[in-house]
Design a protein around this motif. Structure first.
Motif, PDB file in Angstrom:
ATOM      1  N   UNK A 164       0.922  -1.405   0.044  1.00 31.85           N
ATOM      2  CA  UNK A 164      -0.010  -0.243   0.043  1.00 31.85           C
ATOM      3  C   UNK A 164       1.015   1.132   0.126  1.00 31.85           C
ATOM      4  N   UNK A 165       0.259   2.309  -0.401  1.00 35.40           N
ATOM      5  CA  UNK A 165       0.931   3.569  -0.647  1.00 35.40           C
ATOM      6  C   UNK A 165       0.571   4.457   0.450  1.00 35.40           C
ATOM      7  N   UNK A 166       1.279   5.061   1.360  1.00 36.53           N
ATOM      8  CA  UNK A 166       0.729   5.919   2.387  1.00 36.53           C
ATOM      9  C   UNK A 166       1.255   7.302   2.211  1.00 36.53           C
ATOM     10  N   UNK A 167       0.211   8.325   2.594  1.00 34.63           N
ATOM     11  CA  UNK A 167       0.801   9.723   2.685  1.00 34.63           C
ATOM     12  C   UNK A 167       0.042  10.484   4.087  1.00 34.63           C
ATOM     13  N   UNK A 168       0.739  11.212   4.489  1.00 34.41           N
ATOM     14  CA  UNK A 168       0.087  12.171   5.481  1.00 34.41           C
ATOM     15  C   UNK A 168      -0.138  13.325   4.912  1.00 34.41           C
ATOM     16  N   UNK A 169      -1.561  13.898   5.215  1.00 30.80           N
ATOM     17  CA  UNK A 169      -1.918  15.230   4.660  1.00 30.80           C
ATOM     18  C   UNK A 169      -2.162  15.866   5.727  1.00 30.80           C
ATOM     19  N   UNK A 212      -3.882   5.999   2.905  1.00 34.71           N
ATOM     20  CA  UNK A 212      -3.286   4.786   2.312  1.00 34.71           C
ATOM     21  C   UNK A 212      -4.316   4.356   1.157  1.00 34.71           C
ATOM     22  N   UNK A 213      -3.403   3.758   0.012  1.00 34.60           N
ATOM     23  CA  UNK A 213      -4.120   3.108  -1.075  1.00 34.60           C
ATOM     24  C   UNK A 213      -3.685   1.827  -1.373  1.00 34.60           C
TER      25      UNK A 213
END
Length: 134
Positions: free
Chosen positions: A26-31, A103-104
């Motif tokens: 999974x791809x994860x980002x903090x926004x 997360x995607x």
């Protein structure tokens, strides 16, 4: 000021020491985004007269708007609200800060967000955007 103008999105990739149980693929980002609700916002008119509060629905919508902008999810696509826990009331004029881990994976886009108002915890919100809706 429109919500779309008020939310400032800053992406920070999550580090390799994730402990959230997310699959490795999974791809994860903090926004992070901020907004200050104007006392003249029409949603406040009946919520509550003489003691206006920002509706919980609005906090969920702010998280949704932040995530759709950051994760390239069409804003008209429905989200599933997995959790909406409201910890303290939010009043007009307070600075609302949203920090979300997005997360995607193969099942869709998943968000865990914290919302604070004037630096105090205001809400915990989890949203899913299922893959079949993307």
């Amino acid at each position: 000021m429109m919500l779309e103008q008020a939310l400032a999105i800053a992406e920070v990739p999550a580090g390799p020491d994730r402990t959230d149980g997310a699959p490795e693929d999974s791809e994860e980002t903090v926004v992070r985004g901020t907004v200050t609700v104007d006392a003249g916002d029409p949603f406040l008119a009946g919520h509550y007269p003489g003691f206006p509060l920002v509706p919980g629905f609005s906090l969920v919508q702010y998280v949704h708007d932040l995530v759709t902008g950051a994760a390239a999810v069409p804003p008209e696509n429905p989200a599933v609200v997995r959790k909406a826990r409201f910890l303290s009331p939010v009043r007009p004029g307070e600075e609302i800060v949203i920090e979300a881990r997005v997360g995607r994976d193969a099942k869709g886009v998943h968000t865990t967000a914290t919302v604070s108002a004037n630096a105090r915890p205001a809400a915990e919100i989890r949203l899913d955007h299922p893959q079949e809706n993307l």
